[in-house]
Design a protein around this motif. Sequence first.
Motif, PDB file in Angstrom:
ATOM      1  N   PRO A   1       0.818  -1.220   0.000  1.00  0.00           N
ATOM      2  CA  PRO A   1       0.000   0.000   0.000  1.00  0.00           C
ATOM      3  C   PRO A   1       0.854   1.275   0.000  1.00  0.00           C
ATOM      4  O   PRO A   1       0.337   2.375  -0.090  1.00  0.00           O
ATOM      5  CB  PRO A   1      -0.799  -0.118   1.303  1.00  0.00           C
ATOM      6  N   ILE A   2       2.163   1.135   0.079  1.00  0.00           N
ATOM      7  CA  ILE A   2       3.070   2.289   0.142  1.00  0.00           C
ATOM      8  C   ILE A   2       3.140   2.966  -1.228  1.00  0.00           C
ATOM      9  O   ILE A   2       3.353   2.286  -2.232  1.00  0.00           O
ATOM     10  CB  ILE A   2       4.481   1.843   0.586  1.00  0.00           C
ATOM     11  N   PRO A   3       2.980   4.280  -1.292  1.00  0.00           N
ATOM     12  CA  PRO A   3       3.064   4.997  -2.566  1.00  0.00           C
ATOM     13  C   PRO A   3       4.458   4.880  -3.190  1.00  0.00           C
ATOM     14  O   PRO A   3       5.469   4.764  -2.481  1.00  0.00           O
ATOM     15  CB  PRO A   3       2.777   6.451  -2.201  1.00  0.00           C
ATOM     16  N   LEU A   4       4.507   4.923  -4.517  1.00  0.00           N
ATOM     17  CA  LEU A   4       5.769   4.795  -5.247  1.00  0.00           C
ATOM     18  C   LEU A   4       6.767   5.873  -4.836  1.00  0.00           C
ATOM     19  O   LEU A   4       7.956   5.602  -4.697  1.00  0.00           O
ATOM     20  CB  LEU A   4       5.516   4.853  -6.758  1.00  0.00           C
ATOM     21  N   SER A   5       6.300   7.094  -4.598  1.00  0.00           N
ATOM     22  CA  SER A   5       7.206   8.179  -4.208  1.00  0.00           C
ATOM     23  C   SER A   5       7.908   7.868  -2.887  1.00  0.00           C
ATOM     24  O   SER A   5       9.097   8.152  -2.719  1.00  0.00           O
ATOM     25  CB  SER A   5       6.451   9.506  -4.106  1.00  0.00           C
ATOM     26  N   GLU A   6       7.196   7.252  -1.948  1.00  0.00           N
ATOM     27  CA  GLU A   6       7.804   6.890  -0.662  1.00  0.00           C
ATOM     28  C   GLU A   6       8.805   5.753  -0.841  1.00  0.00           C
ATOM     29  O   GLU A   6       9.868   5.740  -0.211  1.00  0.00           O
ATOM     30  CB  GLU A   6       6.727   6.480   0.342  1.00  0.00           C
ATOM     31  N   LEU A   7       8.502   4.806  -1.725  1.00  0.00           N
ATOM     32  CA  LEU A   7       9.438   3.716  -2.002  1.00  0.00           C
ATOM     33  C   LEU A   7      10.712   4.250  -2.634  1.00  0.00           C
ATOM     34  O   LEU A   7      11.817   3.806  -2.297  1.00  0.00           O
ATOM     35  CB  LEU A   7       8.790   2.686  -2.926  1.00  0.00           C
ATOM     36  N   GLU A   8      10.583   5.216  -3.537  1.00  0.00           N
ATOM     37  CA  GLU A   8      11.764   5.821  -4.166  1.00  0.00           C
ATOM     38  C   GLU A   8      12.626   6.545  -3.137  1.00  0.00           C
ATOM     39  O   GLU A   8      13.849   6.486  -3.193  1.00  0.00           O
ATOM     40  CB  GLU A   8      11.341   6.756  -5.287  1.00  0.00           C
ATOM     41  N   GLU A   9      11.995   7.218  -2.186  1.00  0.00           N
ATOM     42  CA  GLU A   9      12.734   7.904  -1.121  1.00  0.00           C
ATOM     43  C   GLU A   9      13.473   6.894  -0.244  1.00  0.00           C
ATOM     44  O   GLU A   9      14.621   7.121   0.145  1.00  0.00           O
ATOM     45  CB  GLU A   9      11.775   8.751  -0.277  1.00  0.00           C
ATOM     46  N   LEU A  10      12.834   5.777   0.070  1.00  0.00           N
ATOM     47  CA  LEU A  10      13.485   4.730   0.861  1.00  0.00           C
ATOM     48  C   LEU A  10      14.694   4.153   0.125  1.00  0.00           C
ATOM     49  O   LEU A  10      15.732   3.903   0.734  1.00  0.00           O
ATOM     50  CB  LEU A  10      12.503   3.599   1.174  1.00  0.00           C
ATOM     51  N   ALA A  11      14.567   3.969  -1.178  1.00  0.00           N
ATOM     52  CA  ALA A  11      15.685   3.447  -1.974  1.00  0.00           C
ATOM     53  C   ALA A  11      16.847   4.426  -1.948  1.00  0.00           C
ATOM     54  O   ALA A  11      18.010   4.029  -1.817  1.00  0.00           O
ATOM     55  CB  ALA A  11      15.236   3.186  -3.410  1.00  0.00           C
TER      56      ALA A  11
ATOM     57  N   ILE B   1      -8.443  -1.664   0.566  1.00  0.00           N
ATOM     58  CA  ILE B   1      -7.117  -1.046   0.580  1.00  0.00           C
ATOM     59  C   ILE B   1      -6.535  -1.127  -0.831  1.00  0.00           C
ATOM     60  O   ILE B   1      -6.519  -2.196  -1.438  1.00  0.00           O
ATOM     61  CB  ILE B   1      -6.173  -1.780   1.564  1.00  0.00           C
ATOM     62  N   VAL B   2      -6.055  -0.001  -1.337  1.00  0.00           N
ATOM     63  CA  VAL B   2      -5.421   0.019  -2.651  1.00  0.00           C
ATOM     64  C   VAL B   2      -3.979  -0.459  -2.510  1.00  0.00           C
ATOM     65  O   VAL B   2      -3.217   0.057  -1.695  1.00  0.00           O
ATOM     66  CB  VAL B   2      -5.450   1.445  -3.256  1.00  0.00           C
TER      67      VAL B   2
END
Length: 66
Positions: A8-18, A38-39
């Motif tokens: 459910p984590i947005p792509l922008s947050e995943l990119e920040e984590l990377a 849940i999307v």
Amino acid sequence: MRRELLTPIPLSELEELAKRAGADVKLTLLGKSGRNGIVLNRVLIEGPEEDVGRFMEKLRLARAGG
């Protein structure tokens, strides 16, 4: 190495984590689906095995409150 992640984590947050993990991975949004209201984002993770592992560990710690 390639892995798929359903989250459910947005792509922008995943990119920040990377970026914070220092992992050289490419994240691609493959689609969205819903489960129990849940999307969920289907994300493809591509990169060297060590970087994918580093990213997944950072994601695990971030979501576990660590």
